[in-house]
Motif scaffolding. Structure first.
Motif, mmCIF file in Angstrom:
data_model
loop_
_atom_site.group_PDB
_atom_site.id
_atom_site.type_symbol
_atom_site.label_atom_id
_atom_site.label_comp_id
_atom_site.label_asym_id
_atom_site.label_seq_id
_atom_site.Cartn_x
_atom_site.Cartn_y
_atom_site.Cartn_z
ATOM 1 N N ASP A 1 -75.599 -16.022 119.705
ATOM 2 C CA ASP A 1 -76.668 -16.933 120.092
ATOM 3 C C ASP A 1 -76.618 -18.198 119.241
ATOM 4 O O ASP A 1 -76.398 -18.129 118.027
ATOM 5 C CB ASP A 1 -78.028 -16.258 119.912
ATOM 6 C CG ASP A 1 -78.259 -15.158 120.943
ATOM 7 O OD1 ASP A 1 -77.604 -15.196 122.012
ATOM 8 O OD2 ASP A 1 -79.091 -14.265 120.680
ATOM 9 N N CYS A 2 -76.829 -19.351 119.900
ATOM 10 C CA CYS A 2 -76.719 -20.642 119.208
ATOM 11 C C CYS A 2 -77.906 -21.546 119.580
ATOM 12 O O CYS A 2 -78.420 -21.506 120.703
ATOM 13 C CB CYS A 2 -75.415 -21.359 119.600
ATOM 14 S SG CYS A 2 -73.908 -20.410 119.268
ATOM 15 N N TYR A 3 -78.329 -22.372 118.582
ATOM 16 C CA TYR A 3 -79.308 -23.429 118.869
ATOM 17 C C TYR A 3 -78.561 -24.564 119.558
ATOM 18 O O TYR A 3 -77.438 -24.921 119.179
ATOM 19 C CB TYR A 3 -79.923 -23.959 117.564
ATOM 20 C CG TYR A 3 -80.725 -22.944 116.783
ATOM 21 C CD1 TYR A 3 -81.866 -22.361 117.318
ATOM 22 C CD2 TYR A 3 -80.351 -22.597 115.481
ATOM 23 C CE1 TYR A 3 -82.617 -21.449 116.583
ATOM 24 C CE2 TYR A 3 -81.090 -21.689 114.735
ATOM 25 C CZ TYR A 3 -82.215 -21.115 115.286
ATOM 26 O OH TYR A 3 -82.950 -20.223 114.554
ATOM 27 N N GLU A 4 -79.211 -25.174 120.568
ATOM 28 C CA GLU A 4 -78.584 -26.280 121.275
ATOM 29 C C GLU A 4 -79.231 -27.601 120.825
ATOM 30 O O GLU A 4 -80.455 -27.708 120.787
ATOM 31 C CB GLU A 4 -78.737 -26.097 122.784
ATOM 32 C CG GLU A 4 -77.961 -27.148 123.587
ATOM 33 C CD GLU A 4 -78.145 -26.961 125.081
ATOM 34 O OE1 GLU A 4 -77.142 -26.710 125.771
ATOM 35 O OE2 GLU A 4 -79.308 -27.042 125.553
ATOM 36 N N PHE A 5 -78.372 -28.585 120.454
ATOM 37 C CA PHE A 5 -78.841 -29.910 119.995
ATOM 38 C C PHE A 5 -78.159 -30.999 120.810
ATOM 39 O O PHE A 5 -77.075 -30.792 121.374
ATOM 40 C CB PHE A 5 -78.504 -30.116 118.514
ATOM 41 C CG PHE A 5 -79.191 -29.161 117.575
ATOM 42 C CD1 PHE A 5 -80.457 -29.442 117.068
ATOM 43 C CD2 PHE A 5 -78.560 -27.976 117.177
ATOM 44 C CE1 PHE A 5 -81.072 -28.566 116.196
ATOM 45 C CE2 PHE A 5 -79.174 -27.101 116.312
ATOM 46 C CZ PHE A 5 -80.437 -27.380 115.813
ATOM 47 N N THR A 6 -78.808 -32.169 120.830
ATOM 48 C CA THR A 6 -78.169 -33.384 121.359
ATOM 49 C C THR A 6 -78.171 -34.430 120.244
ATOM 50 O O THR A 6 -79.162 -34.571 119.513
ATOM 51 C CB THR A 6 -78.925 -33.932 122.578
ATOM 52 O OG1 THR A 6 -80.299 -34.185 122.228
ATOM 53 C CG2 THR A 6 -78.872 -32.940 123.729
ATOM 54 N N ALA A 7 -77.063 -35.159 120.135
ATOM 55 C CA ALA A 7 -76.952 -36.199 119.096
ATOM 56 C C ALA A 7 -75.905 -37.207 119.519
ATOM 57 O O ALA A 7 -74.778 -36.822 119.880
ATOM 58 C CB ALA A 7 -76.571 -35.574 117.752
ATOM 59 N N SER A 8 -76.293 -38.470 119.533
ATOM 60 C CA SER A 8 -75.375 -39.576 119.823
ATOM 61 C C SER A 8 -74.582 -39.336 121.101
ATOM 62 O O SER A 8 -73.350 -39.506 121.151
ATOM 63 C CB SER A 8 -74.425 -39.790 118.646
ATOM 64 O OG SER A 8 -75.161 -40.080 117.473
ATOM 65 N N GLY A 9 -75.265 -38.931 122.164
ATOM 66 C CA GLY A 9 -74.638 -38.814 123.476
ATOM 67 C C GLY A 9 -73.846 -37.538 123.698
ATOM 68 O O GLY A 9 -73.205 -37.389 124.744
ATOM 69 N N LYS A 10 -73.844 -36.616 122.764
ATOM 70 C CA LYS A 10 -73.118 -35.351 122.933
ATOM 71 C C LYS A 10 -74.061 -34.157 122.761
ATOM 72 O O LYS A 10 -75.136 -34.276 122.160
ATOM 73 C CB LYS A 10 -71.970 -35.247 121.934
ATOM 74 C CG LYS A 10 -70.855 -36.273 122.169
ATOM 75 C CD LYS A 10 -69.710 -36.067 121.189
ATOM 76 C CE LYS A 10 -68.599 -37.083 121.383
ATOM 77 N NZ LYS A 10 -67.887 -36.908 122.677
ATOM 78 N N THR A 11 -73.632 -33.020 123.299
ATOM 79 C CA THR A 11 -74.405 -31.779 123.174
ATOM 80 C C THR A 11 -73.656 -30.827 122.249
ATOM 81 O O THR A 11 -72.443 -30.631 122.383
ATOM 82 C CB THR A 11 -74.606 -31.116 124.542
ATOM 83 O OG1 THR A 11 -75.279 -32.035 125.425
ATOM 84 C CG2 THR A 11 -75.445 -29.845 124.414
ATOM 85 N N TYR A 12 -74.404 -30.228 121.320
ATOM 86 C CA TYR A 12 -73.806 -29.335 120.324
ATOM 87 C C TYR A 12 -74.502 -27.968 120.359
ATOM 88 O O TYR A 12 -75.656 -27.839 120.789
ATOM 89 C CB TYR A 12 -73.924 -29.922 118.914
ATOM 90 C CG TYR A 12 -73.197 -31.235 118.745
ATOM 91 C CD1 TYR A 12 -71.877 -31.269 118.316
ATOM 92 C CD2 TYR A 12 -73.843 -32.455 118.997
ATOM 93 C CE1 TYR A 12 -71.206 -32.487 118.157
ATOM 94 C CE2 TYR A 12 -73.190 -33.654 118.851
ATOM 95 C CZ TYR A 12 -71.861 -33.663 118.419
ATOM 96 O OH TYR A 12 -71.215 -34.870 118.258
ATOM 97 N N ALA A 13 -73.794 -26.961 119.868
ATOM 98 C CA ALA A 13 -74.359 -25.615 119.712
ATOM 99 C C ALA A 13 -74.037 -25.141 118.305
ATOM 100 O O ALA A 13 -72.884 -25.184 117.871
ATOM 101 C CB ALA A 13 -73.771 -24.647 120.748
#
Length: 220
Positions: free
Chosen positions: A179-191
């Motif tokens: 399981d991962c937290y989902e983030f957005t930063a500078s136009g990209k999506t991260y987990a």
């Protein structure tokens, strides 16, 4: 009634009984002779067919045939008694088998009436739990900031965007069974894995892992 009359009456009764027994034995003897003759005829025919000598079964006299009648009757009664005893023993064994209940021993029956049942404390592991803990969203955001700082060129940014806003989408996604937290930063999506074991970037709908370069941590 005189004594002579009683004796005569008993003799007549005995004679009548003997005549009845003799008549019965005569009928049985006739059947026995017929059966032996039938077997002899069959055996003789078979022997003649094979060219072997034939020895007939001898036919006993009526006295010989019934000489052991009383002894045979007593033997049958004895065998019947033995059979009844065996059946009774089998029934008794089955009843005892199915109704048997094992005795339950308590502390007093084992010897010392003052002894008590031993009590044991529940086992407690004194060592620290070694399973990987789950981290908070803020801790995952801090790790993502560090990873973006280390990999901004690999991520095809023109400059380091780690100081820009990083937003938590409130979504939990599963990557590589974690399981991962989902983030957005500078136009990209991260987990970011909840246990901080890995960081992924979403590229064309697929999460790819980012590497660490061992640079110093950025202040939160």
């Amino acid at each position: 009634m005189s004594k002579e009359s009683k004796i005569a009456k008993k003799e007549a009764k005995a004679a009548k009984k003997a005549a009845k027994v003799e008549k019965k034995q005569a009928g049985q003897y006739a059947k026995l002779v017929k059966s032996i003759n039938k077997k002899n005829a069959k055996a003789e025919k078979k022997a003649n067919k094979k060219g072997k000598p034939f020895t007939p079964v001898p036919i006993p006299t009526q006295e010989e045939a019934f000489a052991g009648g009383e002894q045979s009757k007593g033997k049958k009664i004895f065998q019947l008694i033995i059979l009844i005893l065996l059946i009774w023993l089998v029934v008794y064994f089955l009843v005892m088998w199915f109704t048997y209940v094992a005795p339950i021993k308590n502390a007093e029956e084992e010897g010392d009436s003052s002894s008590t049942v031993q009590e044991y404390d529940r086992y407690v592991n004194e060592h620290e739990i070694t399973t990987t803990k789950s981290y908070s969203v803020s801790e995952a955001k801090a790790l993502l900031k560090q990873v973006i700082h280390d990999n901004w060129r690999t991520l095809n940014y023109s400059s380091d965007p780690s100081s820009a806003a990083i937003n938590y989408t409130s979504n939990i996604v599963t990557v590589n069974n974690v399981d991962c937290y989902e983030f957005t930063a500078s136009g990209k999506t991260y987990a970011v894995a909840i246990n901080l074991s890995a960081v992924y970037v979403n590229e064309n709908g697929e999460y790819n892992p980012l590497t660490f370069h061992g640079t110093a941590l950025i202040a939160k």
